[in-house]
Enzyme design. Structure first.
Site, mmCIF file in Angstrom:
data_model
loop_
_atom_site.group_PDB
_atom_site.id
_atom_site.type_symbol
_atom_site.label_atom_id
_atom_site.label_comp_id
_atom_site.label_asym_id
_atom_site.label_seq_id
_atom_site.Cartn_x
_atom_site.Cartn_y
_atom_site.Cartn_z
ATOM 1 C CE LYS A 7 -25.318 3.713 -16.423
ATOM 2 N NZ LYS A 7 -26.589 2.988 -16.362
ATOM 3 N NE ARG B 92 -23.764 -1.759 -20.958
ATOM 4 C CZ ARG B 92 -23.540 -0.458 -21.196
ATOM 5 N NH1 ARG B 92 -23.459 0.395 -20.194
ATOM 6 N NH2 ARG B 92 -23.409 -0.034 -22.442
#
Length: 286
Positions: A221, A255
């Site tokens: 991210k 995840r």
């Protein structure tokens, strides 16, 4: 206890959720699994590497071309059915904020609805309750789907995360979603700047202390990229560092894009914490 689909996971058993993007424009793989066969190959590889959950998404999180509910369903529903046919024991999650898509994928065999946009459609939790499937309750800073934060501020970011996610979890429970199938997610990058996401990671034990299982979606991210000044394809090391910290602080579900690497990190942290024995222990014994 955490129960998803037909599987139960113990308190100290980390769970890997592998990302499978059914989008032509995902930020990480740029459409590598948009077509069925590459996507199914990705599922097979992820399961072989240790993923218990496959998370299927039909709309990228960031801004881009509009994707209607009908198109999102077209990208996900048939694929969910095929994954269920080929991998009957895997836990199938669908990353969606729309109740109508949630209904369709549950009919096709999904076990879990991953609501990454913080309950923007309150009907999604009602779908989870109706079908008795799991639900991920995420903090997204009250942002609208597919928008990026702009000069967002919090008096206390973790206090806001707790207020939102626990509130969503309690609402889901009241609606009838099984308690053991509800998770909370701090929502790294969603409605947050990099400092907010770093603080959320640092204080993750406060989420764990609520008693709700915590899911983290850290993989490659922007908060990792900005912290280390690295482009998307060079964020794996930073992601794994954040994963190790999250595991030490008590997160349960991860995840990820890189399943094998994540599994090694989680097994190492688990062994250091005393929850797992070494795979081999010969040193000093010969």
């Amino acid at each position: 206890m955490l129960r998803l689909g037909t599987r139960e996971f113990g308190t100290h058993e980390p769970v890997i959720m592998a990302i499978v993007n059914r989008t032509p424009d995902s930020f990480y793989d740029r459409g590598a699994t948009f077509r069925d066969e590459p996507a199914l190959a990705r599922v097979e590889r992820a399961v072989a590497e240790g993923a218990a959950i496959i998370d299927i998404g039909g709309v990228k999180a960031g801004p881009g071309e509009e994707v209607t509910a009908e198109e999102e369903a077209r990208r996900t529903v048939g694929f969910v059915a095929e994954v269920r046919r080929r991998f009957p024991d895997v836990i199938i999650s669908v990353d969606t904020w729309r109740a109508e898509v949630g209904r369709a994928v549950c009919e096709a065999g999904a076990d879990l609805l991953n609501d990454a946009w913080g309950g923007v459609d309150p009907g999604l939790a009602e779908v989870a309750a109706r079908y008795r499937v799991g639900l991920v309750c995420t903090h997204a800073g009250r942002a609208q789907p597919r928008t990026r934060p702009h000069r967002i501020e919090y008096d206390d970011v973790m206090a806001d995360i707790l207020d939102v996610t626990v509130g969503l979890a309690e609402r889901a429970l009241a609606l009838g979603v099984p308690r053991e199938s509800i998770m909370i997610d701090p929502g790294h990058d969603f409605g947050k700047n990099t400092r907010h996401s770093l603080e959320a990671t640092r204080r993750l034990d406060e989420m764990v202390a609520t008693g709700w299982p915590v899911l983290v979606s850290l993989s490659n991210k922007d908060f990792v990229g900005e912290t280390l000044d690295r482009p998307v394809k060079e964020r794996v090391v930073g992601t794994l560092a954040a994963t190790a910290v999250s595991a030490w602080l008590g997160a349960r579900v991860y995840r990820v894009h890189e399943v094998a690497e994540t599994r090694q990190v989680l097994e190492m942290v688990s062994a250091i914490a005393g929850h797992r024995s070494p795979a081999v222990a010969r040193r000093g014994l010969a």
